[in-house]
Scaffold this motif. Structure first.
Motif, PDB file in Angstrom:
ATOM      1  N   UNK A 351      -4.538   0.991  -5.815  1.00 33.90           N
ATOM      2  CA  UNK A 351      -4.052   1.767  -4.895  1.00 33.90           C
ATOM      3  C   UNK A 351      -4.832   1.897  -3.664  1.00 33.90           C
ATOM      4  N   UNK A 352      -4.071   2.589  -2.558  1.00 35.20           N
ATOM      5  CA  UNK A 352      -4.719   2.801  -1.279  1.00 35.20           C
ATOM      6  C   UNK A 352      -5.049   1.592  -0.568  1.00 35.20           C
ATOM      7  N   UNK A 353      -4.093   0.706  -0.479  1.00 38.16           N
ATOM      8  CA  UNK A 353      -4.508  -0.505   0.280  1.00 38.16           C
ATOM      9  C   UNK A 353      -4.409  -0.143   1.828  1.00 38.16           C
ATOM     10  N   UNK A 360     -10.715  -5.158   5.039  1.00 38.11           N
ATOM     11  CA  UNK A 360      -9.478  -4.658   4.215  1.00 38.11           C
ATOM     12  C   UNK A 360     -10.171  -4.107   2.862  1.00 38.11           C
ATOM     13  N   UNK A 361      -9.304  -3.018   2.354  1.00 35.76           N
ATOM     14  CA  UNK A 361     -10.202  -2.471   0.970  1.00 35.76           C
ATOM     15  C   UNK A 361      -8.646  -1.756   0.272  1.00 35.76           C
ATOM     16  N   UNK A 362      -9.136  -1.676  -0.961  1.00 38.90           N
ATOM     17  CA  UNK A 362      -8.278  -0.662  -1.933  1.00 38.90           C
ATOM     18  C   UNK A 362      -9.226  -0.282  -3.142  1.00 38.90           C
ATOM     19  N   UNK A 363      -8.509   0.498  -3.748  1.00 36.33           N
ATOM     20  CA  UNK A 363      -9.176   1.395  -4.734  1.00 36.33           C
ATOM     21  C   UNK A 363      -8.605   0.917  -6.193  1.00 36.33           C
ATOM     22  N   UNK A 364      -9.730   0.761  -7.299  1.00 39.32           N
ATOM     23  CA  UNK A 364      -9.285   0.641  -8.617  1.00 39.32           C
ATOM     24  C   UNK A 364      -9.184   1.989  -9.115  1.00 39.32           C
ATOM     25  N   UNK A 365      -8.056   2.453  -9.801  1.00 39.03           N
ATOM     26  CA  UNK A 365      -7.980   3.600 -10.502  1.00 39.03           C
ATOM     27  C   UNK A 365      -7.751   3.320 -12.017  1.00 39.03           C
ATOM     28  N   UNK A 390     -18.519   1.698  -5.484  1.00 38.45           N
ATOM     29  CA  UNK A 390     -17.924   2.290  -6.461  1.00 38.45           C
ATOM     30  C   UNK A 390     -16.719   1.396  -6.914  1.00 38.45           C
ATOM     31  N   UNK A 391     -15.513   2.366  -7.091  1.00 38.98           N
ATOM     32  CA  UNK A 391     -14.612   1.628  -7.542  1.00 38.98           C
ATOM     33  C   UNK A 391     -13.494   1.003  -6.327  1.00 38.98           C
ATOM     34  N   UNK A 392     -14.188   0.739  -5.215  1.00 39.50           N
ATOM     35  CA  UNK A 392     -13.626   0.488  -3.922  1.00 39.50           C
ATOM     36  C   UNK A 392     -13.782  -0.981  -3.796  1.00 39.50           C
TER      37      UNK A 392
END
Length: 422
Positions: A351-353, A360-365, A390-392
Motif C-alpha cells: 500500500x501507499x506507493x 520511492x517507497x511503499x508499505x507492507x500491510x 520497519x515494514x516500509x
C-alpha cells in the motif's frame, strides 16, 4: 574468519547484535558503481546508497582522483585561524548555489543539527532574547546526538533517553497533498509558544527515517511565512534529501520562501568521507560579529572541521552536478522508477506507493512478524541490499543506476512477494 573477528570485537550501529545469531553479517571486500562484493565475490546491489550517502557510485573515479590529488599536498589543517583553498572554493560554490552567505562546518549530520540548534539559541541570546525551546514535526528524525534526538519524534530511537533532552514541542506533520490541518496546528502552536521558541526544524518534503513520509512543498512555504510573522527561525534539515534526492539540487528549491538555516551532509562528498555544513545569511552571522570582550562569538568546533580530503570530494561532487546534467538525467530516471515500481501494485498487501524525485517507497500491510526484515533477508539472496524501515520498503539508489538494474530490482521484489502470497 572475518565474520567471527567482527562479532568478537565490533558493536554495530542501529543493530540488535543478537540478531546476528541468525542473520549473517556480510564483510565487503570491494565496491564498484552500484555493486558491493563480499569476500566470496558475491555481488549485492546497493539499493539504499549505503545509508543515503552515495550519489555517483562506489569508487567513482573522478571523486577518487580528486581525493588522491589532494593527498599529495594537504590532508588536513585546523580551521581556526587557518584555512585552505578547497574549503574556500567549496563555501563560495555552496553559497552561490543556495543563495546563502556563510558556511559553518562540522563532521556529520547529527553534529550539524547540534550546530544549528546552538546557533539559533545563541542568535536570540545575542539579540537580547531568552528563548530555550524548539519546535519540530511529529514523526521527525534529525540524528542521534542528544540535541538532535531532542527535536526528533521516532520513539524507537529516543524514548530511552528522554531524561537527557532539550525541551522541544511538536506539531502535526503533513502527509501527501493535504496539509491544511497540519498548518492550523502549527499556527495554534506558534500563537501559544512563539515567545519561547528559538526555531522550527523540519525535514523538507520527505521524513526519511520516519518511514519515508512525503508531503507537499506548499506546507513549507506557508509554515515559513507563519514563522516569520511570529519571529521564529526555520531550520531545514536537508541531510538526507539534499543534493538531488528530491529532484532539485536542494529540497528548498521547490519553495518560494527560504529557511534561516540549511543543514547539509550525507551526499555532499558522494559517499566518500564525512562532512557537514550549515548555511546562513549574513543577518545571523552579524549577530555574532563583535569585539571579543562582548562574548558573542560562536565557540563551537570539531577537530576535523573542513577536512581537506572531504572538501576535495565535495568540490568534485559539485563538478559532476555542473558538468553532467545530473538533475535532468534524474528527472527521466525517476519516471522510469515510478513506472517499474508501480508494477508491484498487483500485490494487494502493498500500500501507499509514493515517490519524491529519486526516492520511492511503499508499505507492507501484513501480519507476518518483522515482514520488512524478511524482505531484507530474501533480497540479499537475490543480490539486493535493501534495508527496510520497519515494514516500509524504500528505494534510494546511486544516480548512476541503469534502467536494467532498476527492472531487476522490481522483478526480484515480485518474486519475493509471490512467496508472501503463497
Amino acid at each position: 574468519m572475518l565474520k567471527e573477528l567482527d562479532l568478537l570485537h565490533l558493536w554495530h550501529p542501529c543493530t540488535q547484535m543478537k540478531d546476528h545469531e541468525k542473520i549473517p553479517l556480510i564483510p565487503i571486500k570491494k565496491a564498484k558503481g552500484v555493486w558491493l562484493y563480499d569476500f566470496d565475490d558475491k555481488a549485492y546491489m546497493d539499493c539504499i546508497s549505503s545509508w543515503w550517502v552515495n550519489l555517483f557510485g562506489h569508487c567513482n573515479p573522478a571523486i577518487s582522483n580528486a581525493i588522491k590529488t589532494q593527498l599529495e599536498s594537504l590532508e588536513h589543517v585546523l580551521l581556526a585561524g587557518f584555512s585552505h583553498e578547497g574549503i574556500i572554493r567549496l563555501s563560495q560554490r555552496l553559497c552561490a548555489l543556495s543563495g546563502f552567505d556563510k558556511c559553518f562546518y562540522a563532521d556529520n549530520g547529527s553534529s550539524i543539527i547540534e550546530v544549528a540548534l546552538k546557533m539559533s539559541f545563541h542568535y536570540h541570546l545575542n539579540k537580547g532574547k531568552k528563548r530555550d525551546k524548539f519546535l519540530s514535526l511529529t514523526n521527525s528524525y534529525h540524528g542521534e546526538t542528544l540535541g538532535a534526538l531532542s527535536v526528533g519524534d521516532v520513539k524507537l530511537y529516543k524514548q530511552t533517553y528522554n531524561p537527557l533532552f532539550l525541551e522541544n514541542l511538536s506539531t502535526k506533520a503533513p502527509s501527501g497533498e493535504d496539509y491544511e490541518e497540519a498548518l492550523k496546528e502549527l499556527k495554534s502552536t506558534l500563537e501559544k509558544h512563539a515567545n519561547s521558541l528559538c526555531a522550527f526544524i523540519v525535514e523538507p518534503l520527505v521524513q526519511c527515517a520516519g518511514n519515508m513520509n512525503m508531503y507537499h512543498f506548499g506546507f513549507l512555504d506557508e509554515a515559513i511565512k507563519l514563522c516569520r510573522y511570529f519571529e521564529v527561525q526555520v531550520i531545514f534539515d536537508e541531510i538526507a534529501v539534499g543534493f538531488g534526492r528530491t529532484g532539485e539540487l536542494f529540497a528548498m528549491d521547490y519553495c518560494e520562501e527560504k529557511p534561516d538555516y540549511l543543514c547539509l551532509s550525507k551526499g555532499i562528498t558522494g559517499g566518500f568521507l564525512p562532512l557537514a555544513v550549515v548555511l546562513v545569511k549574513d543577518e545571523i552571522y552579524n549577530a555574532f560579529y563583535a569585539p571579543y570582550e562582548e562574548n558573542k562569538a560562536f565557540l563551537h568546533s570539531h577537530s576535523y572541521t573542513g577536512n581537506a580530503l572531504a572538501t576535495a570530494a565535495a568540490n568534485e561532487v559539485l563538478n559532476i552536478f555542473q558538468t553532467q546534467n545530473i538533475l535532468e538525467k534524474n528527472a527521466k530516471l525517476s519516471l522510469f522508477i515510478k513506472q517499474e515500481f508501480e508494477k508491484l501494485k498487483e500485490f494487494d498487501f502493498l500500500k501507499k506507493f509514493r515517490q519524491q524525485g529519486m526516492i520511492y517507497a511503499f508499505d507492507i500491510i501484513s501480519q507476518i512478524p518483522r515482514a520488512g526484515l524478511l524482505v531484507y533477508e530474501k533480497a540479499l539472496q537475490k543480490k539486493l541490499l535493501l534495508r527496510p524501515l520497519g515494514n516500509t520498503i524504500y528505494f534510494m539508489p546511486p544516480y548512476i543506476i541503469t534502467k536494467e538494474e532498476i527492472s531487476y530490482v522490481v522483478e526480484s521484489l515480485k518474486e519475493i512477494f509471490k512467496e508472501f502470497k503463497a
